[in-house]
Structures are given as structure tokens and as C-alpha cells.
Design a protein around this motif. Structure first.
Motif, PDB file in Angstrom:
ATOM      1  N   HIS A 228       5.531   7.603 -11.901  1.00 18.58           N
ATOM      2  CA  HIS A 228       5.451   7.987 -10.502  1.00 18.58           C
ATOM      3  C   HIS A 228       4.378   9.060 -10.347  1.00 18.58           C
ATOM      4  O   HIS A 228       4.374  10.065 -11.089  1.00 18.58           O
ATOM      5  N   PRO A 229       3.456   8.912  -9.406  1.00 17.75           N
ATOM      6  CA  PRO A 229       2.324   9.845  -9.323  1.00 17.75           C
ATOM      7  C   PRO A 229       2.708  11.255  -8.907  1.00 17.75           C
ATOM      8  O   PRO A 229       1.981  12.204  -9.204  1.00 17.75           O
ATOM      9  N   ASP A 230       3.824  11.420  -8.229  1.00 14.75           N
ATOM     10  CA  ASP A 230       4.239  12.748  -7.778  1.00 14.75           C
ATOM     11  C   ASP A 230       5.257  13.384  -8.716  1.00 14.75           C
ATOM     12  O   ASP A 230       5.129  14.542  -9.098  1.00 14.75           O
ATOM     13  N   THR A 231       6.278  12.629  -9.090  1.00 17.31           N
ATOM     14  CA  THR A 231       7.366  13.193  -9.895  1.00 17.31           C
ATOM     15  C   THR A 231       7.130  13.091 -11.392  1.00 17.31           C
ATOM     16  O   THR A 231       7.756  13.824 -12.167  1.00 17.31           O
ATOM     17  N   GLY A 297       3.334  -6.844 -15.035  1.00 20.22           N
ATOM     18  CA  GLY A 297       2.601  -5.588 -14.917  1.00 20.22           C
ATOM     19  C   GLY A 297       2.866  -4.856 -13.615  1.00 20.22           C
ATOM     20  O   GLY A 297       3.143  -5.456 -12.573  1.00 20.22           O
ATOM     21  N   MET A 298       2.754  -3.525 -13.666  1.00 18.22           N
ATOM     22  CA  MET A 298       3.195  -2.698 -12.545  1.00 18.22           C
ATOM     23  C   MET A 298       2.342  -1.440 -12.471  1.00 18.22           C
ATOM     24  O   MET A 298       1.964  -0.865 -13.488  1.00 18.22           O
ATOM     25  N   ALA A 299       2.027  -1.010 -11.247  1.00 21.94           N
ATOM     26  CA  ALA A 299       1.225   0.194 -11.063  1.00 21.94           C
ATOM     27  C   ALA A 299       1.560   0.857  -9.739  1.00 21.94           C
ATOM     28  O   ALA A 299       1.784   0.180  -8.728  1.00 21.94           O
ATOM     29  N   PHE A 300       1.582   2.191  -9.736  1.00 18.17           N
ATOM     30  CA  PHE A 300       1.584   2.966  -8.504  1.00 18.17           C
ATOM     31  C   PHE A 300       0.134   3.149  -8.075  1.00 18.17           C
ATOM     32  O   PHE A 300      -0.728   3.477  -8.890  1.00 18.17           O
ATOM     33  N   TYR A 301      -0.127   2.977  -6.783  1.00 16.83           N
ATOM     34  CA  TYR A 301      -1.494   3.153  -6.300  1.00 16.83           C
ATOM     35  C   TYR A 301      -1.697   4.591  -5.837  1.00 16.83           C
ATOM     36  O   TYR A 301      -0.939   5.115  -5.021  1.00 16.83           O
ATOM     37  N   THR A 302      -2.786   5.216  -6.336  1.00 15.79           N
ATOM     38  CA  THR A 302      -3.077   6.612  -5.998  1.00 15.79           C
ATOM     39  C   THR A 302      -4.515   6.814  -5.524  1.00 15.79           C
ATOM     40  O   THR A 302      -4.938   7.949  -5.323  1.00 15.79           O
ATOM     41  N   ARG A 310      -1.522   4.207  -0.635  1.00 16.19           N
ATOM     42  CA  ARG A 310      -1.190   5.309  -1.530  1.00 16.19           C
ATOM     43  C   ARG A 310       0.321   5.485  -1.656  1.00 16.19           C
ATOM     44  O   ARG A 310       1.040   5.501  -0.656  1.00 16.19           O
ATOM     45  N   GLY A 311       0.780   5.618  -2.904  1.00 16.60           N
ATOM     46  CA  GLY A 311       2.201   5.770  -3.186  1.00 16.60           C
ATOM     47  C   GLY A 311       2.960   4.475  -3.285  1.00 16.60           C
ATOM     48  O   GLY A 311       4.143   4.477  -3.653  1.00 16.60           O
ATOM     49  N   ASN A 312       2.314   3.345  -2.955  1.00 19.68           N
ATOM     50  CA  ASN A 312       2.978   2.037  -3.058  1.00 19.68           C
ATOM     51  C   ASN A 312       3.004   1.558  -4.507  1.00 19.68           C
ATOM     52  O   ASN A 312       2.148   1.937  -5.323  1.00 19.68           O
ATOM     53  N   VAL A 313       3.988   0.723  -4.816  1.00 21.95           N
ATOM     54  CA  VAL A 313       4.117   0.112  -6.137  1.00 21.95           C
ATOM     55  C   VAL A 313       3.630  -1.333  -6.055  1.00 21.95           C
ATOM     56  O   VAL A 313       4.017  -2.069  -5.141  1.00 21.95           O
ATOM     57  N   PHE A 314       2.808  -1.736  -7.003  1.00 24.06           N
ATOM     58  CA  PHE A 314       2.311  -3.109  -7.073  1.00 24.06           C
ATOM     59  C   PHE A 314       2.852  -3.761  -8.344  1.00 24.06           C
ATOM     60  O   PHE A 314       2.743  -3.191  -9.441  1.00 24.06           O
TER      61      PHE A 314
END
Length: 376
Positions: A228-231, A297-302, A310-314
Motif C-alpha cells: 500500500h503506497p500510504d500505509t 499480478g497486482m499493483a497500486f497506482y501512484t 492514484r491509490g487504485n489497485v490494478f
């Protein structure tokens, strides 16, 4: 009779033609951005994962056991030398790749793969020093035990957290009860130091009935993992059977329930486990997909290229051949958008590049590396 070609038809044609033939990229409308999907290369045999190097190169794993370099817009013909011995068998082979957090200085590269072990086959993780397009000084850091004689559910995603711990997913190997056995690595998330040592604060350290590498258990077959990009928390997706794919927030010592509870059923339609979707002491998924999309595969977009994402999960979908976008509110999914279904491609990996674009790998015998860009 006159026939009209739709933009969907054009995109499908683009993705089956050789790259030199494709000369246009039709625009695709998503809820937040108009984009185009640009093929960068084909000729990849069942690609599984990719990593971005500081010099602009990309490294791409192929399940049959090759590590490829994409450099200056071209897929180099020769695979990287020096890889460990890999067993390419059914769902197994060369799988994930991750760079050490200090790769620019130490050049350490981590690979997960299927390997022969004790008369069977299992998930293994090794690291080596990547220099001059070759892997040197390879050492095995982790071997999942016990091994199995089947070729299913290797899991095998790799991820470093902000503290430098290495997380490894291991599938249940197609033998469901193993995921509830703490003395078995199958069906778990593993947590290690970067050199393979076991952290003293792992939740089951010191227990005689548990393997100390285990961080979570009750996981069926996790093939997507991201921070998670924030936590800085570790998030994970895992394959369900017929339905019941899960998105989970990973926490130390938690039992995620497989196969005692699940939102899915057997492929035959039969009940799994206790036939329940919840039970005291077992964690509920943050989100689940029923019917199954087969998440990978999975990524948070920042990035800045797609500000409304931004903050979405793909998440890549293998069975439903699309990329799904999840809008989060804290630890809840509040909106979902399936995208790029028109391509009809099995999406094995989704990564955000240093340039802010999204990169996709398609899991086919002639697999492709694709880049999602803003439409002009």
C-alpha cells in the motif's frame, strides 16, 4: 454487404498482428481516463513477471525457465545466463522476480521458481548478483517443504516491504488440507530477512508445531502482492476454486480460512470444507470475486500520468481476460471497473513503471509486453 469495423475489432486485430504490422492504437474509454494499449514486444513464451532496472532495461521471466532482457525497445534474443536449475512442469517454472531494495548498490536479484526436491517438486527462492547481463553467485534462500509430485499451485509472488523483509507466497499445491497445517509451508505467506534468515518476530517462531518462516496461513494460491503506497501494508490476491478469489490485507499470524471457509465451490459444484463463508478465528477477505476472475499480478497506482487512478489497485485477470481497477476507501473496496476485456488476453502481471505508465504481461505461448498510455 458493407461491414463496419468497430474500435473493439481494431484492438483485437492489433493484438494478434505482428508488431510491425500494427500501425494504430485505438483509444479505449475507461471511467476516469481515455487510454491506449501499446504493444512493446511479442515472442515471449508464457511470461510471468517483470522488473524495471535503474538503467531503463526491463527483466522479464518466462515460465519455461528463461529470463529475458528488454532494452532500448527491443527484446534481446539471448536469455540471461547463470540461473539456478528450474523445473518447468505444468503451472511451475520460472515465476516471479524482485530487485533488492538497494539493487543500485548491491545488484541483488531474487527469483522464485519450481525446482526438483526430495523426489518431488516445490517452490524455491534464490538470489544472485546481476552484472553484465549475467546472474552470478546464485544462492538458494528458501525451499518450501514438503515437496509434492503434482504441478499445481506454486504461488510464488515476491515482495519487499519498507523494512526490507522479503515476503513469498506458496500455494497449497492442490492439496487443500495442507493450508491449515502450520508444520507445512504450503498454503502460506513466508516472511524472511533479505538473506534468508528467519525474523525473530515472525508469529510462529519458537513453536514446535509450526515452521518459523510462516507469516500467514490458510491461503490457497496467492499470485498477486503489492505494498500500500500510504500505509506500507502488504496486500495480496489469491485464486479461489470455482468462485471465491480473494483480496486480502496481510497481517502476522492470521488464518485466512482456506479450505475450511471459502466463497467458492469445487469445480464440480461440490461443497468445500465446512460449506461456510465465515468462521470465528478465520479472516474474511476484503473483497472477493464470485464467479472467479483468476487474479494474478497486482499493483497500486501512484503515478502522475493517470491522476484519477492514484491509490487504485490494478489486478490482472487470467480467466476473465481483463484488468480490474479497484477504488479503495481505506481498507474497503468501494468501486470496481473491469478494463480491456476487448483484448481477450490472459493478464499475468500488472506493474507501474518508473515513467508512470502501466505495464502488462499476457500469459500466452506468444506472450506480449504491453504499455497503457494516455490517448493522444
Amino acid at each position: 454487404m458493407t461491414r463496419f469495423i468497430t474500435w473493439r475489432s481494431l484492438l483485437a486485430l492489433l493484438l494478434i498482428l505482428p508488431l510491425g504490422v500494427a500501425c494504430a492504437n485505438p483509444n479505449l474509454d475507461t471511467r476516469e481516463h481515455v487510454v491506449k494499449v501499446v504493444p512493446l514486444t511479442d515472442g515471449l513464451e508464457n511470461p510471468w513477471s517483470l522488473a524495471f532496472l535503474p538503467n531503463g532495461d526491463m527483466l522479464i521471466t518466462e515460465r519455461p525457465g528463461r529470463l529475458r532482457i528488454f532494452r532500448d525497445g527491443q527484446l534481446l534474443p539471448d536469455p540471461v545466463a547463470g540461473l539456478p536449475e528450474i523445473r518447468a512442469f505444468r503451472q511451475g517454472g520460472l515465476l516471479d522476480i524482485a530487485l533488492h531494495p538497494d539493487f543500485e548498490n548491491n545488484r541483488l536479484l531474487y527469483l522464485s521458481y519450481a525446482a526438483n526436491h526430495q523426489g518431488g517438486i516445490t517452490t524455491r527462492v534464490a538470489r544472485g548478483r546481476f552484472e553484465n547481463d549475467t546472474l552470478h553467485d546464485v544462492e538458494v534462500l528458501f525451499t518450501a517443504e514438503p515437496a509434492s509430485d503434482n504441478g499445481r499451485h506454486f504461488g510464488s509472488r515476491l515482495l519487499f516491504d519498507r523494512a526490507g523483509y522479503l515476503y513469498i507466497t506458496v500455494g497449497d499445491r492442490g492439496d487443500m488440507p495442507r493450508a491449515q497445517d502450520l508444520n507445512d509451508h504450503a498454503g502460506s505467506t513466508i516472511r524472511l530477512h533479505d538473506d534468508g534468515r528467519i525474523p525473530e518476530d515472525n508469529p510462529f517462531v519458537g513453536r514446535s508445531d509450526a515452521r518459523p518462516e510462516i507469516y500467514t496461513y490458510g491461503n490457497r494460491n496467492a499470485q498477486g502482492m503489492a505494498l500500500h503506497p500510504d500505509t506500507g501494508a502488504v496486500w495480496q490476491n489469491e485464486h479461489g476454486p470455482r468462485g471465491g478469489d480473494e483480496l486480502n490485507l496481510i497481517r502476522a499470524g492470521v488464518n485466512y480460512g482456506w479450505p475450511v471457509i471459502t466463497h467458492g465451490v469445487e469445480y464440480s459444484g461440490a461443497t468445500i470444507g465446512e460449506g461456510l463463508t465465515e468462521k470465528e478465528g478465520m479472516e474474511q477477505p476484503v473483497h472477493h470475486w464470485t464467479p472467479s476472475i483468476a487474479p494474478s499480478g497486482m499493483a497500486f497506482y501512484t503515478g502522475d500520468v493517470f491522476p484519477n487512478w492514484r491509490g487504485n489497485v490494478f489486478v490482472g485477470a487470467l480467466a476473465h481476460t481483463h484488468v480490474t481497477r479497484l477504488v479503495m476507501d481505506g481498507d474497503r473496496v468501494v468501486e470496481e471497473e473491469p478494463m480491456f476485456r476487448e483484448m481477450g488476453q490472459r493478464i499475468r502481471d500488472v506493474r507501474q513503471g518508473p515513467d508512470g505508465y502501466l505495464y502488462l504481461l499476457t500469459d500466452h505461448t506468444n506472450g506480449r509486453l504491453l504499455r497503457v498510455e494516455p490517448a493522444e
